[in-house]
Motif scaffolding. Structure first.
Motif, PDB file in Angstrom:
ATOM      1  N   UNK A 225      28.427   7.339   1.908  1.00 41.29           N
ATOM      2  CA  UNK A 225      27.544   7.841   3.002  1.00 41.29           C
ATOM      3  C   UNK A 225      28.561   8.007   4.172  1.00 41.29           C
ATOM      4  N   UNK A 226      28.217   8.760   5.149  1.00 48.00           N
ATOM      5  CA  UNK A 226      29.037   8.937   6.378  1.00 48.00           C
ATOM      6  C   UNK A 226      29.355   7.648   7.150  1.00 48.00           C
ATOM      7  N   UNK A 227      28.269   6.947   7.339  1.00 53.17           N
ATOM      8  CA  UNK A 227      28.416   5.870   7.984  1.00 53.17           C
ATOM      9  C   UNK A 227      29.073   4.559   7.511  1.00 53.17           C
ATOM     10  N   UNK A 228      28.879   4.870   5.984  1.00 50.15           N
ATOM     11  CA  UNK A 228      29.782   3.828   5.359  1.00 50.15           C
ATOM     12  C   UNK A 228      31.341   4.050   5.369  1.00 50.15           C
ATOM     13  N   UNK A 229      31.504   5.456   5.093  1.00 49.11           N
ATOM     14  CA  UNK A 229      32.843   5.669   5.196  1.00 49.11           C
ATOM     15  C   UNK A 229      33.497   5.670   6.643  1.00 49.11           C
ATOM     16  N   UNK A 230      32.949   6.114   7.515  1.00 46.98           N
ATOM     17  CA  UNK A 230      33.521   5.949   9.072  1.00 46.98           C
ATOM     18  C   UNK A 230      33.535   4.558   9.535  1.00 46.98           C
ATOM     19  N   UNK A 231      32.893   3.540   8.970  1.00 51.00           N
ATOM     20  CA  UNK A 231      33.001   2.360   9.574  1.00 51.00           C
ATOM     21  C   UNK A 231      34.447   1.788   9.286  1.00 51.00           C
ATOM     22  N   UNK A 232      34.906   1.928   7.906  1.00 46.28           N
ATOM     23  CA  UNK A 232      35.962   1.425   7.564  1.00 46.28           C
ATOM     24  C   UNK A 232      37.441   2.505   7.477  1.00 46.28           C
ATOM     25  N   UNK A 233      37.049   3.461   6.991  1.00 46.26           N
ATOM     26  CA  UNK A 233      38.106   4.549   6.938  1.00 46.26           C
ATOM     27  C   UNK A 233      38.345   5.466   8.115  1.00 46.26           C
ATOM     28  N   UNK A 234      39.129   5.188   9.097  1.00 45.56           N
ATOM     29  CA  UNK A 234      39.132   5.739  10.459  1.00 45.56           C
ATOM     30  C   UNK A 234      40.566   6.105  10.725  1.00 45.56           C
ATOM     31  N   UNK A 235      40.545   7.150  11.657  1.00 48.48           N
ATOM     32  CA  UNK A 235      42.094   7.558  12.289  1.00 48.48           C
ATOM     33  C   UNK A 235      42.391   6.547  13.328  1.00 48.48           C
ATOM     34  N   UNK A 236      43.994   6.530  13.644  1.00 48.57           N
ATOM     35  CA  UNK A 236      44.468   5.668  14.354  1.00 48.57           C
ATOM     36  C   UNK A 236      43.828   5.382  15.731  1.00 48.57           C
TER      37      UNK A 236
ATOM     38  N   UNK B 130      36.148   8.371  12.987  1.00 49.04           N
ATOM     39  CA  UNK B 130      35.839   8.504  11.665  1.00 49.04           C
ATOM     40  C   UNK B 130      36.311   9.642  11.101  1.00 49.04           C
ATOM     41  N   UNK B 131      36.685   9.608   9.897  1.00 50.20           N
ATOM     42  CA  UNK B 131      37.453  10.613   8.818  1.00 50.20           C
ATOM     43  C   UNK B 131      36.590  11.153   8.311  1.00 50.20           C
ATOM     44  N   UNK B 132      35.114  11.033   7.779  1.00 53.38           N
ATOM     45  CA  UNK B 132      34.381  11.691   6.947  1.00 53.38           C
ATOM     46  C   UNK B 132      34.280  13.052   7.046  1.00 53.38           C
ATOM     47  N   UNK B 133      34.100  13.597   8.121  1.00 52.45           N
ATOM     48  CA  UNK B 133      33.994  15.073   8.058  1.00 52.45           C
ATOM     49  C   UNK B 133      34.966  15.834   7.590  1.00 52.45           C
ATOM     50  N   UNK B 134      36.376  15.468   8.124  1.00 49.46           N
ATOM     51  CA  UNK B 134      37.179  16.293   7.743  1.00 49.46           C
ATOM     52  C   UNK B 134      37.668  15.892   6.282  1.00 49.46           C
ATOM     53  N   UNK B 135      37.462  14.772   5.812  1.00 51.88           N
ATOM     54  CA  UNK B 135      38.073  14.413   4.470  1.00 51.88           C
ATOM     55  C   UNK B 135      36.838  14.928   3.470  1.00 51.88           C
ATOM     56  N   UNK B 136      35.615  14.894   3.764  1.00 53.03           N
ATOM     57  CA  UNK B 136      34.569  15.496   2.682  1.00 53.03           C
ATOM     58  C   UNK B 136      34.755  17.213   2.826  1.00 53.03           C
ATOM     59  N   UNK B 137      35.336  17.780   3.800  1.00 55.44           N
ATOM     60  CA  UNK B 137      35.306  18.963   3.727  1.00 55.44           C
ATOM     61  C   UNK B 137      36.480  19.412   2.782  1.00 55.44           C
ATOM     62  N   UNK B 138      37.583  18.695   2.765  1.00 53.46           N
ATOM     63  CA  UNK B 138      38.535  19.097   1.773  1.00 53.46           C
ATOM     64  C   UNK B 138      38.356  18.684   0.370  1.00 53.46           C
ATOM     65  N   UNK B 139      37.633  17.567   0.251  1.00 49.58           N
ATOM     66  CA  UNK B 139      37.333  16.961  -1.084  1.00 49.58           C
ATOM     67  C   UNK B 139      36.263  18.154  -1.804  1.00 49.58           C
ATOM     68  N   UNK B 140      35.154  18.245  -0.911  1.00 47.83           N
ATOM     69  CA  UNK B 140      34.347  19.347  -1.523  1.00 47.83           C
ATOM     70  C   UNK B 140      34.946  20.736  -2.218  1.00 47.83           C
ATOM     71  N   UNK B 141      35.719  21.369  -1.319  1.00 44.87           N
ATOM     72  CA  UNK B 141      36.540  22.373  -1.480  1.00 44.87           C
ATOM     73  C   UNK B 141      37.390  22.277  -2.844  1.00 44.87           C
ATOM     74  N   UNK B 142      38.195  21.313  -2.914  1.00 50.57           N
ATOM     75  CA  UNK B 142      39.166  20.809  -4.040  1.00 50.57           C
ATOM     76  C   UNK B 142      38.341  20.589  -5.157  1.00 50.57           C
ATOM     77  N   UNK B 143      37.178  19.569  -5.161  1.00 47.84           N
ATOM     78  CA  UNK B 143      36.565  19.546  -6.284  1.00 47.84           C
ATOM     79  C   UNK B 143      35.589  20.746  -6.827  1.00 47.84           C
ATOM     80  N   UNK B 144      35.269  21.745  -6.059  1.00 35.93           N
ATOM     81  CA  UNK B 144      34.760  22.901  -6.638  1.00 35.93           C
ATOM     82  C   UNK B 144      35.716  23.734  -7.188  1.00 35.93           C
TER      83      UNK B 144
END
Length: 451
Positions: free
Chosen positions: A200-211, A215-229
């Protein structure tokens, strides 16, 4: 024997034969008596009848199968099948639970192409008679050093062909830099992909952050969705898994599985965090009841999908009793230190990526070879029959003794497993065994599949 109940069903698992049995009440009571040293045949009635049926299973080697491997097993010599290449000891994220000190393992930098080529040659040479080998790109964030990743793949395939071997590649990435150009190359080369997202976005962004703390969820998920498809659009020999980490901040991790499933992903892994006990995100003994119930909740979601014909794969539920790991892997786990090694950006060798940067675990160097045969031997001998709690554990052939790094970091000893990790492994293996039996039952109920 291991007896357990799940979803109202009574089950018995024989670890040596790998047999899983669904029991009715008399059989459960009879088997319980047997385990207590009593004979159900002496009691007559339905218990005696159940006892006779169980005796037939024992005669067929499907119950109480003797474990003769302890006296026969000799761990293989140093001959790596897999090599973890730390192409980048640097990262563009600052994940709070990172065990690698913000991804640099104490020595920030990118791997020169010469070191990467030498690592390929080392793997092909030291693997001996093995015909198939694997190379994993890891970090930090390996896509920070993408030109070296590209060259290593090209070089590795050419050198493997020259030696009559086959090499496969895996890349683990946080997906920040996974643009269409990089994606296209990796998919064309059929590189296995492990894409890091915690749910979930709130779970991801709590621990996986930019310097900068964002949070990194939006950018990461956009790339992951495209690649997985793109990966799922046509059959490939490679795999693509989403890999998340759950911590004390999201003990309800089944909800993260549900979130990823709802987004269309069907290949998911969620792993417990590896952390010092003092860390605020570390899992604690008191969390175990909730965590084990959460695996059962995840099992409910998982089986509901299969029952309606929507196949989803959760990494820890995918057991293959017929074509699964060989005996060596079942007894020695990942094979760190002799079947699996890691190479850092300077060419130093370590038993696995989690030991990189720790001088006491440096095995040697690509140029000079192994310098610590006694350290290799300590990892060779860290198999289930040398670990007191493992040698009698019902899960030993499915677990392989657990993670050496977790054992060492928790207890300072390779032979003393991480207790919380053991309990979580046992809980999810019970779910995995149940899932295996349930999916087989679904197959048998389909006339076309039965034929």
């Amino acid at each position: 024997m291991h007896l357990f109940t799940l979803r109202g069903e009574k089950l018995a698992y024989d670890p040596v034969s790998g047999s899983l049995h669904q029991l009715d009440e008399p059989a459960w009571r009879a088997l319980t008596l047997w385990l207590r040293g009593e004979d159900p045949l002496d009691l007559g009635g339905e218990l005696a009848e159940a006892g006779r049926e169980l005796e037939e299973l024992r005669a067929q080697g499907l119950l109480f199968a003797p474990d003769d491997f302890a006296s026969l097993y000799h761990p293989p010599v140093f001959a790596p099948k897999s090599l973890c290449l730390m192409v980048a000891q640097a990262c563009n994220l600052r994940c709070s639970y990172c065990f690698a000190g913000e991804g640099d393992y104490g020595a920030t930098g990118l791997m020169p192409v010469e070191v990467a080529r030498a690592a390929v040659d080392f793997l092909l040479e030291s693997s001996g008679p093995r015909r198939e080998v694997e190379l994993d790109f890891f970090g930090g964030e390996p896509l920070l050093n993408f030109p070296v990743v590209q060259e290593t793949i090209r070089y590795g395939k050419r050198r493997a062909r020259e030696r009559g071997k086959r090499i496969s590649f895996t890349l683990t990435t946080n997906a920040v830099l996974l643009d269409e150009v990089r994606e296209r190359f990796l998919l064309q080369e059929e590189v296995n992909l492990v894409l890091s997202v915690d749910g979930r976005p709130e779970v991801h962004d709590r621990v996986r952050r930019f310097p900068d703390g964002s949070g990194s969820y939006r950018q990461v998920m956009s790339n992951i969705e495209r690649c997985y498809r793109e990966w799922a659009a046509r059959p490939r020999s490679s795999y693509c898994y989403l890999r998340g980490t759950f911590t004390r901040f999201n003990l309800d991790f089944a909800s993260d599985f549900a979130h990823l499933f709802d987004l269309g992903f069907r290949h998911i892994s969620l792993e417990p965090v590896v952390a010092p006990p003092s860390a605020p995100y570390a899992l604690k003994e008191e969390d175990l009841p909730l965590l084990l119930r959460e695996y059962e909740r995840l099992l409910e979601l998982y089986l509901r999908c299969w029952e309606r014909g929507d196949k989803v794969y959760f990494f820890h539920f995918e057991l293959d009793p017929d074509g699964g790991p060989c005996l060596t892997k079942r007894l020695s786990g990942c094979g760190a230190g002799f079947a699996y090694v890691a190479v850092d950006i300077q060419g130093d060798l370590y038993p696995c990526h989690q030991f990189v940067g720790r001088e006491e675990f440096r095995l040697g160097h690509l140029e000079t070879g192994l310098a610590r045969p006694e350290l290799v031997e300590s990892f060779r001998q860290a198999h289930v029959y040398r670990k007191g709690s493992c040698s009698s554990c019902w899960a030993r052939f499915l677990c392989g003794g657990g993670c050496h790094a977790s054992a060492y970091f928790a207890n300072g000893d390779l032979l003393t497993p991480y207790a919380i990790g053991c309990r979580l492994m046992q809980g999810r293996l019970e779910c995995a065994l149940y899932a295996l039996a349930h999916k087989k039952a679904l197959d048998l109920s389909n006339p076309e599949k039965a034929i």
